[in-house]
Design a protein around this motif. Structure first.
Motif, PDB file in Angstrom:
ATOM      1  N   ALA A 140       0.903  -1.026  -0.262  1.00 25.27           N
ATOM      2  CA  ALA A 140       0.078  -0.014  -0.006  1.00 25.27           C
ATOM      3  C   ALA A 140       0.187   1.346   0.087  1.00 25.27           C
ATOM      4  O   ALA A 140       1.159   2.385  -0.749  1.00 25.27           O
ATOM      5  N   ASN A 141       1.700   1.318   0.132  1.00 24.91           N
ATOM      6  CA  ASN A 141       2.926   2.491   0.704  1.00 24.91           C
ATOM      7  C   ASN A 141       3.945   2.388  -0.279  1.00 24.91           C
ATOM      8  O   ASN A 141       3.674   3.991  -0.516  1.00 24.91           O
ATOM      9  N   ALA A 143       2.203   1.978  -3.558  1.00 21.04           N
ATOM     10  CA  ALA A 143       1.548   2.551  -4.395  1.00 21.04           C
ATOM     11  C   ALA A 143       0.966   3.800  -4.526  1.00 21.04           C
ATOM     12  O   ALA A 143       1.034   4.538  -5.519  1.00 21.04           O
ATOM     13  N   GLY A 144       2.011   4.253  -3.241  1.00 23.87           N
ATOM     14  CA  GLY A 144       2.039   6.031  -2.981  1.00 23.87           C
ATOM     15  C   GLY A 144       3.543   6.710  -3.998  1.00 23.87           C
ATOM     16  O   GLY A 144       3.573   7.874  -3.197  1.00 23.87           O
ATOM     17  N   PRO A 151       3.741   1.977  -8.194  1.00 26.38           N
ATOM     18  CA  PRO A 151       2.711   2.017  -8.750  1.00 26.38           C
ATOM     19  C   PRO A 151       2.411   0.498 -10.402  1.00 26.38           C
ATOM     20  O   PRO A 151       1.265   0.555  -9.933  1.00 26.38           O
ATOM     21  N   THR A 178      -5.516   2.730   4.271  1.00 22.09           N
ATOM     22  CA  THR A 178      -4.613   2.291   3.164  1.00 22.09           C
ATOM     23  C   THR A 178      -5.408   1.967   2.281  1.00 22.09           C
ATOM     24  O   THR A 178      -4.714   1.788   1.011  1.00 22.09           O
ATOM     25  N   ILE A 179      -5.475   0.544   2.237  1.00 22.73           N
ATOM     26  CA  ILE A 179      -5.427  -0.436   1.211  1.00 22.73           C
ATOM     27  C   ILE A 179      -5.953   0.964   0.078  1.00 22.73           C
ATOM     28  O   ILE A 179      -5.594   0.378  -1.103  1.00 22.73           O
ATOM     29  N   TYR A 181      -7.087   3.118   0.040  1.00 23.44           N
ATOM     30  CA  TYR A 181      -6.515   4.792  -0.967  1.00 23.44           C
ATOM     31  C   TYR A 181      -5.095   4.742  -1.551  1.00 23.44           C
ATOM     32  O   TYR A 181      -5.180   5.431  -2.466  1.00 23.44           O
ATOM     33  N   SER A 182      -4.740   3.460  -1.184  1.00 25.34           N
ATOM     34  CA  SER A 182      -4.007   2.987  -2.212  1.00 25.34           C
ATOM     35  C   SER A 182      -3.983   2.807  -3.707  1.00 25.34           C
ATOM     36  O   SER A 182      -4.066   3.116  -5.200  1.00 25.34           O
ATOM     37  N   LYS A 185      -4.573   5.799  -5.590  1.00 23.98           N
ATOM     38  CA  LYS A 185      -3.552   6.449  -6.213  1.00 23.98           C
ATOM     39  C   LYS A 185      -2.779   5.710  -7.788  1.00 23.98           C
ATOM     40  O   LYS A 185      -2.094   6.201  -8.073  1.00 23.98           O
ATOM     41  N   LEU A 186      -2.965   3.972  -7.357  1.00 24.65           N
ATOM     42  CA  LEU A 186      -2.484   3.172  -8.649  1.00 24.65           C
ATOM     43  C   LEU A 186      -3.582   3.754  -9.897  1.00 24.65           C
ATOM     44  O   LEU A 186      -2.893   3.511 -10.566  1.00 24.65           O
TER      45      LEU A 186
END
Length: 845
Positions: A140-141, A143-144, A151, A178-179, A181-182, A185-186
């Motif tokens: 998840a981290n 991904a950002g 990503p 966080t997932i 949110y990923s 971002k993806l």
């Protein structure tokens, strides 16, 4: 634990990725214990630790763990009473570490796991142990991360499905957030959008949840992926528009949003983004949300103003399709749009006027727009500062008012002064607006009743005359033609007598020679000034003989005319070809007179710039000096406006390039220059120090004595102290160099073992200490001036032991490696003086 020696003989230094303190379980086999160490996780895939944080600066490692990409990391239970433990197994060694908090432990494990690579992380999250949690956090981290292709790699290695499955059974709320949110971002990357869209059902489940944060992530993801036509079609096929429209309706009716005056919540704005992306199918030329128009129209009045802007823009977009235009075309929406024109928001009025314009094709709407309320709103919007609003409104007026001028004459005749905004637009600087306003007045003035209305306003005729002078593009002839045609309707001039075919610039210059009203002169001069900002423009002004007529307005009684004239001359003086025409005694005398008499800071500023440019031309040196320009410019150094002072001192610097001019400067008085040293402007400081340095170099002590009485040396030392930081920051250091040059000129008159006010002032203000701090700089010119000053000061000291000590000797010895002769000469002299003192000989040897 591995030592710090590299395997291949080369020391690999990784960049820090994470810093912090950890407990390291280490020691001999008989006495192993946790030791608190400062740790650095580096890009070399290595965890280093140091006994103290300060040791990390010199890389004095206490130990390290290498090969983290192949290591195994596990979270442990308490070890020997130590909480928050974890282990790293690298090769055959297992290292036990502990953090201060559970969150720190997780962060260190996540960062180390990232070295394993995305495929390994994807495999780990499908496990059942605690490492799966950490792997999910790591993915998840990543991904950002925007600095690399992580990503893209996450999606390519099929991590989306495992992440979705993992979160379903995850009890860690932060990790679930966080997932989600990923996904947001993806979905930003074009390569990922199709794959993300495969989970639309999952994303819409989030949208239907009660969690506002999850809704925001879901909407953001949908906004990102709906830039692709294929995904838009997918959403339309699954009736994905309805939840979006329902959410907009819900937020519009939300009392909190309205009562608290929030200008559109994030969810509302994101919903409108999705609606705008998916509302139409360009391929089939149909409006997808036509079924929802009635629902959206019902709420538009209660939306926050930012959402109203978006909705009006959306309706304007929809109105391009016949299927939706019929649904939008009703008196309720038209009247509501007319009300929006009164709001003092240019963006909203832009979209509103564009929408009304699209509805003007319907005869019923044209009738509505001729009613008093609509006329008021349209005339009011003509006072807008937005170009788009003005253009749209003028087109609406052109479509409605001018279709049948006779029929509209009665309505217009009742408007009175309300027509003034339209009249004012006939001299708008934008060509399209200027021509549109002129065209409307021309069409309306064909009707006698309308003509009588406009004839009541002399300002209308004046604006048409100004249209004859309007020049800012290649469409000048067309503008002039519109103006003349309009004037023909007013029966003021005979168009057949006008010579429109002449060069516009030549025509403007010729007009300057005639007795024009002041506003016309200002308009022409402003046009010439704009023209002179380009090389071609300067050429045309010179070729048309414009310099001489422009210069006559320097003596004009009107301050605005004077300013515009000086601006033109200032701009033209920057050209080598044009400067000869300006090198005229009368012109220079007029400019100097302005410097002596004007109080307008802009006139003074441009006059000083003109003299600055003219001083480059050698022919003008004598003329400028004979007009007392130096005295006038020196007086301006006391002017309150800083820009004027800066322009003045630059002009003085350009004029005082000869010893004769600098002598005159000294005679007039150097006190204003000394005062300029204390200004905050670097331009004033730089030029003042340079001028003083040159004056000191020319004179034989007279200037130095005057400046010593003005106590200038402490000021120069303070400038050196203030500007020395520029040496170590790769910034301009001209002030520092010039200030040192001034001090050096003062010191050139010193004799050995003699008391001097120069040395006394340098010592009293701490100058010796300040100068010694410059010895380590890398600039050779600064070093040269510094050692020159120190050498001469040391030679004049009666008590040399005060400064010629072992510390001074140690600072001087490295300078013997310099490639500059003067640096070597003065350094050798200082070292010689140091060694002449018995107390220093032992230090030398």
């Amino acid at each position: 634990m591995s030592d710090d020696s590299p395997r291949d003989g080369k020391k690999v230094m990784g960049k820090p990725l994470k810093l912090g303190f950890l407990w390291i379980f280490s020691g001999s086999a008989f006495k192993r214990q946790f030791k608190y160490r400062f740790c650095i996780l580096t890009t070399a895939k290595e965890l280093e630790w140091y006994k103290k944080q300060e040791d990390s600066v010199d890389r004095k490692k206490g130990g390290s763990i290498k090969g983290l990409e192949d290591s195994k990391v596990e979270e442990l239970d308490d070890q020997q009473g130590q909480q928050f433990c974890f282990s790293i197994k690298s090769g055959s060694r297992t290292h036990i570490l502990a953090a201060d908090t559970a969150r720190d432990t997780q962060n260190w494990i996540v960062e180390i796991l990232k070295f394993r690579g995305i495929p390994a992380l994807v495999s780990m999250i499908q496990g059942t142990d605690r490492t799966a949690n950490h792997a999910a956090y790591a993915l998840a981290n990543l991904a950002g991360r925007s600095k690399d292709d992580s990503p893209l790699q996450i999606v390519r290695h099929g991590a989306l499905g495992p992440l979705v499955n993992f979160q379903k059974n995850c009890n860690d709320r932060d990790l679930v957030d966080t997932i989600y949110y990923s996904f947001k971002k993806l979905s930003l990357y074009d390569e990922n959008k199709i794959e993300v869209a495969k989970f639309l059902n999952y994303i819409y489940d989030l949208l239907r949840s009660e969690n506002s944060l999850w809704k925001e992530y879901a909407l953001s993801t949908i906004v990102n992926i709906t830039t692709e036509p294929e995904i838009q079609a997918t959403i339309r096929s699954m009736e994905g528009m309805k939840p979006i429209v329902d959410l907009i309706t819900q937020k519009a009716q939300d009392a909190d949003v309205i009562d608290q005056g929030i200008r559109g919540s994030t969810l509302l704005e994101l919903s409108l983004d999705v609606l705008q992306n998916c509302c139409r199918d360009n391929t089939n030329k149909i409006l997808v949300c036509v079924d929802y128009i009635a629902q959206l129209q019902a709420i538009i009045k209660i939306l926050p103003i930012t959402a109203q802007k978006r909705m009006v823009a959306l309706f304007s977009l929809c109105s391009q399709f016949e299927t939706s235009l019929a649904a939008l075309n009703n008196s309720t929406i038209v009247l509501f749009l007319i009300e929006l024109l009164y709001l003092n928001d240019d963006e909203l009025r832009d979209s509103t006027s564009a929408f009304i314009l699209s509805l003007c094709s319907d005869q019923k709407n044209q009738t509505l727009l001729l009613e008093r309320s609509a006329l008021d709103a349209l005339l009011f919007s003509l006072s807008s500062q937005s170009i788009n609003t003005l253009q749209n409104t003028l087109q609406i007026i052109a479509k409605t008012w001018t279709n049948d001028a006779s029929a509209n004459a009665i309505a217009l005749s009742q408007r009175g002064d309300d027509l003034l905004p339209l009249i004012d637009l006939m001299q708008h600087p934008n060509i399209m607006i200027h021509r549109a306003a002129m065209s409307i007045v021309y069409e309306l003035s064909k009707d006698e009743e309308c003509l009588q209305i406009f004839s009541k306003y002399p300002v209308a005729i004046k604006h048409i005359l100004k249209g004859l002078l309007f020049t800012s593009s290649s469409s000048v002839d067309a503008l002039a033609s519109s103006s003349y045609t309009c004037m023909a309707n007013f029966s003021v001039i005979d168009i057949t007598k006008l010579e429109i075919c002449r060069s516009v610039l030549t025509e403007l210059v010729e007009k300057l020679k005639s007795n024009l009203p002041t506003f016309c002169v200002v308009h022409i001069l402003q046009t010439l000034f704009q023209t002179s900002t380009t090389a071609a423009g300067k050429y045309h002004i010179r070729a048309s003989g414009g310099i001489e007529p422009v210069s006559t307005y320097i003596d004009c009684f009107d301050e605005e005319c004077v300013l515009k004239a000086v601006q033109v001359l200032s701009s033209c003086s920057s050209s080598e070809r044009t400067i000869e025409l300006l090198s005229n005694t009368k012109i220079i005398e007029r400019i100097v007179q302005l410097l002596q008499t004007s109080q307008n800071f802009k006139i003074l500023q441009y006059s000083a710039i003109t003299l600055h440019n003219l001083a480059f031309f050698k022919k003008n040196e004598r003329t400028i000096q004979s007009t007392q320009a130096i005295k006038a410019l020196i007086n301006l150094l006391s002017f309150p406006h800083e820009n004027v002072r800066e322009c003045a001192i630059r002009a003085i610097k350009n004029i005082c390039t000869t010893a004769e001019a600098r002598t005159e400067l000294h005679q007039i008085g150097t006190k204003p220059l000394v005062e300029s040293l204390q200004a905050t402007s670097l331009i004033l400081q730089e030029n003042a120090t340079l001028l003083l340095s040159n004056c000191l170099h020319d004179s034989k002590g007279n200037c130095a004595n005057t400046l010593i009485e003005l106590n200038v040396i402490p000021i120069l030392v303070r400038l050196v102290q203030q500007n020395r930081s520029y040496l170590f920051a790769n910034s301009p250091y001209y002030v520092l160099e010039n200030a040192l040059s001034c001090i050096d000129e003062f010191c050139k008159g010193l004799t050995k073992d003699s008391k001097s006010p120069v040395v006394e002032q340098i010592v009293e203000c701490g100058g010796i200490d300040v100068l010694q701090t410059l010895l380590t700089c890398t600039n050779d010119k600064v070093k040269e001036l510094t050692v020159s000053i120190l050498d001469r000061c040391f030679q004049s000291f009666s008590n040399k032991a005060t400064y010629l000590n072992d510390q001074c000797l140690l600072e001087m010895i490295p300078l013997l490696q310099s490639n500059y002769v003067r640096v070597l000469e003065h350094t050798s002299s200082i070292i010689k003086q140091c060694c002449s003192l018995p107390a220093n000989k032992k230090h030398f040897f």
